[in-house]
Design an enzyme around this catalytic site. Sequence first.
Site, PDB file in Angstrom:
ATOM      1  N   ASP A 443       3.773   2.544  -4.545  1.00  0.00           N
ATOM      2  CA  ASP A 443       4.500   2.993  -3.365  1.00  0.00           C
ATOM      3  C   ASP A 443       4.911   4.454  -3.487  1.00  0.00           C
ATOM      4  O   ASP A 443       5.268   4.934  -4.572  1.00  0.00           O
ATOM      5  CB  ASP A 443       5.747   2.109  -3.205  1.00  0.00           C
ATOM      6  CG  ASP A 443       6.600   2.507  -2.024  1.00  0.00           C
ATOM      7  OD1 ASP A 443       6.099   2.460  -0.894  1.00  0.00           O
ATOM      8  OD2 ASP A 443       7.774   2.876  -2.235  1.00  0.00           O
ATOM      9  N   GLU A 496      -0.428   4.906  -2.455  1.00  0.00           N
ATOM     10  CA  GLU A 496       0.013   5.269  -1.116  1.00  0.00           C
ATOM     11  C   GLU A 496       0.406   6.741  -1.195  1.00  0.00           C
ATOM     12  O   GLU A 496       1.529   7.083  -1.542  1.00  0.00           O
ATOM     13  CB  GLU A 496       1.202   4.425  -0.671  1.00  0.00           C
ATOM     14  CG  GLU A 496       1.587   4.714   0.776  1.00  0.00           C
ATOM     15  CD  GLU A 496       3.065   4.517   1.076  1.00  0.00           C
ATOM     16  OE1 GLU A 496       3.425   4.483   2.264  1.00  0.00           O
ATOM     17  OE2 GLU A 496       3.866   4.429   0.136  1.00  0.00           O
TER      18      GLU A 496
END
Length: 764
Positions: A443, A496
Amino acid sequence: MTGIDERVATKTEDKPGISGAADVTPIAGSPTAQPARSVHADAVAAIMAANHGDPFSVLGPHEVAPGAWEVRAVLPEAKSAALLIGSERIPFERKHPEGFYVARVSSKGRPLYEIAVETWDGTERRRHDPYGFGPSLHQGDIHALREVGSNVTYRVLGAQALTLDEVAGFRFAVWAPNARKVSIVGDFNEWDGRRHPMRLWQDGGIWELFVPGLTAGAHYKFEIRGPDGSLLPLKADPVAFAAQKPPETASVLQGTNDPVWTDAEWMRTRGEKDPRHAPISIYEVHLGSWARVAEEGNRYLTYKELGERLIPYVKEMGFTHIEMLPITEFPFDGSWGYQPVSLFAPTSRFGTPDDFAAFVDAAHQAGIGVMLDWVPGHFPLDAHGLGQFDGTHLYEHADPRQGFHQDWGTYIYNFGRSEVATFLAANARFWLEHYHLDGLRVDAVASMLYLDYSRRQGEWIPNQYGGNENLDAIHFLRKTNEATYSHAPGTITVAEESTSWPGVSHPTYTGGLGFGFKWNMGWMHDTLNFVSKETIHRRYHHHDLTFGLLYAFSENFILPLSHDEVVHGKGSLLAKMPGDRWQKFANLRAYFGFMWGHPGKKLLFMGGEFGQDREWNHNQSLDWHLLDDGFHRGVKDLVRDLNHLYCTTPALHARDSEAAGFQWLVADDQDNSVIAWARKGREPGEVAVVVSNFTPVPRGGYRIGVPEAGFYREAINSDAERYGGSNMGNMGGVQAEATPSHGQPYSVALTIPPLATTIFVREG
């Protein structure tokens, strides 16, 4: 011999980590420990005030004269106590009103004993003395806690179930180098910090204690006295393998014994595959809202129930992987897991760690991979968490310009501290190795890479070269990727990363970050912008469809339609589509066909596969009742068929990341919003042709060049009646003609349905 030296001692300067101690033996790890004299009253007072930094210098067996031993114990719950050596029973003497006891014994060597405690209710309990055991850590383990990429963190720290001297219990170890004192507190000692103070390994800052007799399931935390002498809020174990169900915050004894696995064949073959050339279609799931049990207070499904319902659904839908939003234990439901506290503990919201392992095992039995959204970039400010863990900025940077995330109100890890980087890298390995997960989606990588991420001038500190690159984070990410790919072959890491940082999915030996894949955020933003336009205006935004192919093969991309696109007022995917109800569904189906035919692996957030029409709410189940409606059921059937076609057609997946697997056929028909390309596999003749029409106007006799002769079977038509469309198409397929077109030696004349994508697979 009184057991406590009552003489007035000359006041000495307190040693680091030791408060009020006199006549203290050297700390564990020192090579020159000497016999101790009778303990001084000041040291007893410090022990009873839970303010002594070296409990082994006071408690346990001590040779006070040749052959003469004192055994000292803190037993505040005892009415009386006795030392048990074989059949001999030696009474303890109470030397402090709050429960400091001393027993004296003659022994040629270190005595082996148990303690019998008579409690105030008249019950007698026997137990082994934690301070009768020597250290169970090794110097090599301490040093390895600074080796980024090793797995020693979860093998050594935390609460490890083990047996010492044929006695079972748990060995606790925690990194708190600046603490003056650390104790284990839990429901097994009435949360009393006097009962189990820990031993410090000074060269590594590790506090350690073996507590015999404990069993799995007990709750515990650490009571820490900071460097200024003040008590901190009780801290959860940073390496806890289980945790209480929120809002409770204690860690839970679990140990790291391997779960029961039946996925040996999956694990064996996993490492033989090359993910770049394999089909990867990921179903992104928030386990707490995929489905709930409304008739039982809207409760969550358990890991067991998810195994019985979610896994068969994913299998039937043709997805290759489940990607879970973070399930590392987190306090606040509204964070969706992105603010975790216990990185090594699967959330107890859905069951036990063993239940979670059984869920992964069931997925593997069904041929489904399991991935985890992993959050190594930041952590929350909860008092029981990592923030100021030992009274100092231990895990986070002290300077808020480096250590505080302004957007999310969280701490940022200090990646330049080797123990912190090792902790995080070991956590990545833990999920892949201990729980057999098949991948990690990392993330917020962009927030880690840039020192000035979401900061104005003056709010960040440049690196040593004056740039905005976070060199420590770069080093950490590279080392972590190297470790995961080395030790867990066949797994993948996915970034990401929302900027144009070069080489995110390139090997570290070429200067890349070493990820296996990267989310293609540009593709997602551009194409959603296009399909959200009224069809009459799409000709002016045609470049949103084609621009992504300029960089489509610069990384190993995954095309994401993730949870981020259906929250915070953005509405659902279906709600983004223009037109009346029929056109909305047709647009969504055409978009999905375009996505599955486009180069890149696939990711779709739950609910999108059947066209949920409201925005996602983490407190509610998906609207499964919508499948009673033919339009919603048609979207679901299309996604299922797209997945099965994608997985069984090498032309659609084998060269997802290679320019040689793609060829433009029609890129410039912006007036009609028609776009077409060919996909090619690794073997000769493996060809698929993808044609999308993003207007409600059907196109008859539309000629498109194709690279090979043969029959092109219409494998997918998103306008098919069974999907809710108008059923316009090509009667099962078309034969290529030797009529050159679009720079190709052959061509086909197609009927292109309105607001639809058709995929043709060459046969013969």
